[in-house]
Design a protein around this motif. Sequence first.
Motif, PDB file in Angstrom:
ATOM      1  N   PRO A  58       0.828  -1.210   0.000  1.00  0.00           N
ATOM      2  CA  PRO A  58       0.000   0.000   0.000  1.00  0.00           C
ATOM      3  C   PRO A  58       0.860   1.257   0.000  1.00  0.00           C
ATOM      4  O   PRO A  58       2.003   1.243   0.477  1.00  0.00           O
ATOM      5  CB  PRO A  58      -0.808  -0.125   1.304  1.00  0.00           C
ATOM      6  N   ALA A  59       0.305   2.346  -0.520  1.00  0.00           N
ATOM      7  CA  ALA A  59       1.074   3.588  -0.656  1.00  0.00           C
ATOM      8  C   ALA A  59       1.558   4.117   0.684  1.00  0.00           C
ATOM      9  O   ALA A  59       2.621   4.746   0.760  1.00  0.00           O
ATOM     10  CB  ALA A  59       0.216   4.636  -1.370  1.00  0.00           C
ATOM     11  N   ASP A  60       0.795   3.870   1.771  1.00  0.00           N
ATOM     12  CA  ASP A  60       1.179   4.424   3.071  1.00  0.00           C
ATOM     13  C   ASP A  60       2.104   3.507   3.860  1.00  0.00           C
ATOM     14  O   ASP A  60       2.500   3.831   4.980  1.00  0.00           O
ATOM     15  CB  ASP A  60      -0.059   4.750   3.902  1.00  0.00           C
ATOM     16  N   LEU A  92      -0.041 -12.082   3.147  1.00  0.00           N
ATOM     17  CA  LEU A  92       1.029 -11.862   4.112  1.00  0.00           C
ATOM     18  C   LEU A  92       2.354 -11.830   3.368  1.00  0.00           C
ATOM     19  O   LEU A  92       2.675 -12.766   2.623  1.00  0.00           O
ATOM     20  CB  LEU A  92       1.067 -12.978   5.161  1.00  0.00           C
ATOM     21  N   LEU A  93       3.111 -10.756   3.539  1.00  0.00           N
ATOM     22  CA  LEU A  93       4.425 -10.629   2.922  1.00  0.00           C
ATOM     23  C   LEU A  93       5.478 -10.826   4.001  1.00  0.00           C
ATOM     24  O   LEU A  93       5.473 -10.139   5.030  1.00  0.00           O
ATOM     25  CB  LEU A  93       4.591  -9.254   2.267  1.00  0.00           C
ATOM     26  N   LEU A  94       6.366 -11.772   3.773  1.00  0.00           N
ATOM     27  CA  LEU A  94       7.414 -12.124   4.732  1.00  0.00           C
ATOM     28  C   LEU A  94       8.749 -11.585   4.230  1.00  0.00           C
ATOM     29  O   LEU A  94       9.220 -11.976   3.164  1.00  0.00           O
ATOM     30  CB  LEU A  94       7.492 -13.640   4.907  1.00  0.00           C
ATOM     31  N   VAL A 113      -1.411  -7.229   3.761  1.00  0.00           N
ATOM     32  CA  VAL A 113      -2.112  -6.407   2.775  1.00  0.00           C
ATOM     33  C   VAL A 113      -3.530  -6.938   2.644  1.00  0.00           C
ATOM     34  O   VAL A 113      -3.734  -8.047   2.128  1.00  0.00           O
ATOM     35  CB  VAL A 113      -1.399  -6.441   1.413  1.00  0.00           C
ATOM     36  N   PRO A 114      -4.543  -6.204   3.129  1.00  0.00           N
ATOM     37  CA  PRO A 114      -5.925  -6.693   3.057  1.00  0.00           C
ATOM     38  C   PRO A 114      -6.374  -6.906   1.619  1.00  0.00           C
ATOM     39  O   PRO A 114      -5.862  -6.277   0.678  1.00  0.00           O
ATOM     40  CB  PRO A 114      -6.730  -5.565   3.732  1.00  0.00           C
ATOM     41  N   VAL A 119      -2.288  -1.121  -4.147  1.00  0.00           N
ATOM     42  CA  VAL A 119      -0.869  -1.323  -3.887  1.00  0.00           C
ATOM     43  C   VAL A 119      -0.041  -0.705  -4.999  1.00  0.00           C
ATOM     44  O   VAL A 119      -0.542  -0.431  -6.095  1.00  0.00           O
ATOM     45  CB  VAL A 119      -0.528  -2.824  -3.745  1.00  0.00           C
ATOM     46  N   GLU A 120       1.222  -0.491  -4.700  1.00  0.00           N
ATOM     47  CA  GLU A 120       2.175  -0.001  -5.681  1.00  0.00           C
ATOM     48  C   GLU A 120       3.468  -0.782  -5.534  1.00  0.00           C
ATOM     49  O   GLU A 120       3.793  -1.275  -4.454  1.00  0.00           O
ATOM     50  CB  GLU A 120       2.438   1.494  -5.478  1.00  0.00           C
ATOM     51  N   GLU A 121       4.211  -0.899  -6.627  1.00  0.00           N
ATOM     52  CA  GLU A 121       5.442  -1.690  -6.603  1.00  0.00           C
ATOM     53  C   GLU A 121       6.585  -0.880  -5.998  1.00  0.00           C
ATOM     54  O   GLU A 121       6.764   0.297  -6.303  1.00  0.00           O
ATOM     55  CB  GLU A 121       5.808  -2.160  -8.007  1.00  0.00           C
TER      56      GLU A 121
END
Length: 281
Positions: A58-60, A92-94, A113-114, A119-121
Amino acid sequence: MIPRNVKILDQFRAEARERNIPAADVERWLELVRPCALLTQDGDGPVVGRFGGPVMLPADAEDPRFPLLATIDCAALPTDVTDIPLPSDGRLLLFGFPESDGGYESMGDVVYVPAGAAVEEREKYPPLYPPDDEECAAVYQELRQGELRLTTDISLPFVGTVELPGPPWSAPLPGHPHSEDLAEVWADQWGGAPLVIGGYGTGFNGGDSVEIAAKSAAEAEEAGDRPGPGTTSADADDWVLLAECNVSRPGGGAAIFWAIQRDDLTAQRFGRAHVVVDWNP
């Protein structure tokens, strides 16, 4: 076909019997069985995530401090594949790196990330782990890439002792006089996987990985290096293993353990996960 879990338990009982461990003690130890998910690249189960890939946040969200090792699709995991309260959807990002500085700071991160979140790369390589650094480049070559497939499995403790404040410094787990031998039997039976979700986690240099993570997190809080809100408990009973990743390293290997307090997991405060790395170069 006999289920894999049944085969493992039958093999466990047989080896314990060969070591003359009383059957009653074996069955009492098996009451500790917990479900877990083995994620491999060569299984025939459903795809539930991937190693590597683009870093989509996410951007934030803050830029990652560590490389992305794996992304888990929570919706693809059956609800009973573990006994920990994972989110029912989202990803879930590990993040982590298979080495440790020996301190108390968390050596990785977890980002949730819900589902449906914009999202952005982000940059694939964090500034502290540049791909043109010779040592980092050697590690990046060992990191796996590609889809992860699910195998449902079970887990038992890999460590059968508790620490004592004085000599002999350790003792069998209370109520389990043969716990050291039983843990050794399980370690002999364990096939392992590149990534494991839930369960007990393998040993951390002879100690319990979740217990070590809990103590490390408590030290981090005492030093003012823990994100809020919440209070950090040093009691391993208040923590669970979220995931374990096993990575090859030149001359050996490393295990990365993502642990989290039960209350934080239930509240989805994944930023309070604490990561420890067992690596002996």
